[in-house]
Design a protein around this motif. Structure first.
Motif: not given
Length: 108
Positions: A1-4, A19-21, A39-45
């Motif tokens: 669980k990476l938060e930072y 990176f989207g994971e 910015l890749p679409a996965y940033f919306s996650k």
């Protein structure tokens, strides 16, 4: 669980889909990462993201950040980004929770 995650000063070039994971991120520093212009679409996650820093990335499209409900601090310092950048305007309008919005070294 990476938060930072802080990648400042690393030799990372661009961001691949893995990176989207990191959907638990709360703070992300992508200072001096080469090759990021969209910015890749996965940033919306990254719905838990509270702080994002982008320095000298040549950013032209940040639309993936438009609907991040917890984003409070957005720092984009880049000589290639202008106040007229449409995707940045949309972020500021749609995400009224942003308390600090820095662009090219100017607080807006």
């Amino acid at each position: 669980k990476l938060e930072y995650l802080r990648l400042f000063g690393t030799k990372v070039v661009g961001l691949d889909d893995r990176f989207g994971e990191f959907t638990e991120l709360k703070t992300l520093d992508l200072s001096n990462i080469e090759g990021i212009t969209i910015l890749p679409a996965y940033f919306s996650k990254f719905t838990k993201l509270e702080e994002l820093t982008l320095y000298t990335n040549g950013l032209v499209d940040a639309s993936a950040l438009e609907d991040l409900p917890n984003l409070k601090i957005l720092k984009i310092i880049d000589k290639n980004v202008t106040r007229d950048n449409e995707s940045l305007k949309k972020i500021k309008v749609k995400n009224k929770g942003i308390s600090i919005f820095t662009l090219t070294g100017m607080v807006m």
